[in-house]
Structure formats: C-alpha cells, structure tokens
Scaffold this motif. Sequence first.
Motif, mmCIF file in Angstrom:
data_model
loop_
_atom_site.group_PDB
_atom_site.id
_atom_site.type_symbol
_atom_site.label_atom_id
_atom_site.label_comp_id
_atom_site.label_asym_id
_atom_site.label_seq_id
_atom_site.Cartn_x
_atom_site.Cartn_y
_atom_site.Cartn_z
ATOM 1 N N ASP A 77 0.254 -1.045 -0.007
ATOM 2 C CA ASP A 77 0.086 0.111 0.105
ATOM 3 C C ASP A 77 1.084 1.346 -0.013
ATOM 4 N N THR A 81 -1.276 4.249 -5.647
ATOM 5 C CA THR A 81 -0.961 2.830 -5.077
ATOM 6 C C THR A 81 -0.492 1.559 -6.063
ATOM 7 N N ALA A 92 -4.281 -5.592 -0.736
ATOM 8 C CA ALA A 92 -3.987 -4.464 -0.316
ATOM 9 C C ALA A 92 -4.840 -3.769 -0.303
ATOM 10 N N ASP A 93 -5.342 -2.538 0.057
ATOM 11 C CA ASP A 93 -6.460 -1.478 0.136
ATOM 12 C C ASP A 93 -7.205 -1.177 -0.362
ATOM 13 N N ILE A 124 -7.761 3.251 -0.858
ATOM 14 C CA ILE A 124 -6.786 4.429 -0.478
ATOM 15 C C ILE A 124 -7.295 5.324 -1.315
#
Length: 299
Positions: free
Chosen positions: A229, A237, A259-260, A263
């Motif tokens: 991230d 990202t 993975a977020d 974001i």
Amino acid sequence: MNFNSNSMWKVLDDASKRGIVEFLDVHSVGRMDTAMTSKIDREDWNRALKGLQSVAFSKWSHTSANGFAALRFCISRGIILEGISICIQEDAKASASANFRWLLDQGNLYEDVAVFLIESKSLEMNAVDSYGLNPLENASWCGHRLGVEALLTAGVDVNEKSGVRSGKMALLLAANNGHVQVVDALLEAGADVHVCDEEERTPLMLASKMGYFSVVQALLKAGAAATIDNTDCHGYTSLMNACDYGWPEIVGELIEAGADVNIVNERGVSALSLAQAYSNDKCAEIVRSAGASRGNFSL
C-alpha cells in the motif's frame, strides 16, 4: 587474393604488428575456416587467431558490429589464449564498459561475448555509460539473464545504484520491463524488493502499471506485500496503477495479497475511480466486490 593458410597467416602476422584493423575483418577471417584442410593448416590457423585476438582486444573499440563479430568468432572456437592479457588493460576496459549496452541491445546475437567480457574481468563493473546505468542495470534493463548471473557471480552488488540520472537499480529496471527471469535471479541474489526510484515507485508499482503478472507474482512471493500500500510521489499505489491501466488479473492478485481498495490520494483519486474513469469495467467490478466504496471522482 589466395586465402590459403600460409599466406593468410603472413597477412595477419603483419597486421598484428602494424595494428591494421582492416585486415582483420571478420568476413576475411571466416574464409580461413575453409583453409583448414590438414593438421599443419590447423596449427597455422591457431597461430593466426592468436594474433587476431590480440589485435581485436587492443585495437577495436568494441563499438562496431565487426569488432564484436571478430571477438565472437574467436570465442566460439575456444581461442582464449595469451591475447587475453591485452583485454584487461584499462583502455580496453573503458571501451568495453562504455559500449556494453549496445552489445546487450543486440539480443542473443552477442550473448557469448557479453558473458565473456564479464567473466574475463574486461568491464569496469561500477562504471556508468551514456544512459547513466552500470553493467548490472543495463543487463537487467535488457533482460539479459546470463549477463546478470555472470555479473552477480563476479561479485557485483545486486543493490548497487548507479547514482546517475534517475538513480535506477537493477530490480526496478527488470520489473519495469517485465523480465521475470532476471527478476528471479536478482531476488535470489538478495535484491531489495522494497527499493524505490526517484518517484518513490517500487518494483511492484512498476510491474503493476505495465501489466507484468508473472513479475507481480514473483515480487509478492519475495515479500513485496509488506509495502503493497505504499504510494509514489503522485499518491498512487500498486493497485491504483493496475486499475488505471486496466489489468484485472493483477488487480485480483494484489487484493488477494492484502491491498487496500479504499486508499485515496490528495486529489481524491482511488483505485475504483481510476477504473471507472478509463472504462476498465472488469477492474472496477473486482475492486467493488472487494469493498471499494470511493469511486465518484471524475478525472
């Protein structure tokens, strides 16, 4: 001109002494192959090649195809004899180092020459060329796996930065160009999977942007998920890059690795908004199903 072994040896012997390169054109040398009709001829042939090798190393600047071709001609026939000592003189080293990228750009044509120059210590291992790259960075950029392995075996630091222009590193360059075999070799040698370039981009960001799924997998396996991230200087990202350029397979792989999906950078850009803005519907579907809720920003 009659290219029998005795007359050709005389010509090459004189050329060695006078340094007249035109007598050593690879095509002329090639015609000597047909002159090997007996043991005596073969002995003369070997003597001639010693002279050829000496002149090739000391006189050719390693900038021309003919120069490399003649050197390759010697190498392919195992003629690595006393002429080798001339090869490691500093002027020859500097010349070979300066043109190493040209050699690699020829693909597999001069692969054996590239490896030979490395193994014979004929390169300045940390020298940078006109591209601002050192030999390991050049070999990584070009996807020259054998060259990379030879350089690492010779003791080159896998995490060495050239410090010129963009300050690139080997792993960043290999990942950016999708050379998965080189990426594997560099990682096995201890390359820093979290390294960043001047724009704060990691190898994972570059591979995700360019769509190199196998490279993304290799990097994640090597521990890149720990900084999955991280954002570059633009707040992007790895996941946002994959959504921006439309690589659904990579999007799924990154999400599976943690993975977020929500974001958002300073401009309000998210992975979902990028996928929607560029009509990457499959990517949008994947991040939405993973919980993405921020996708109303219009680019």
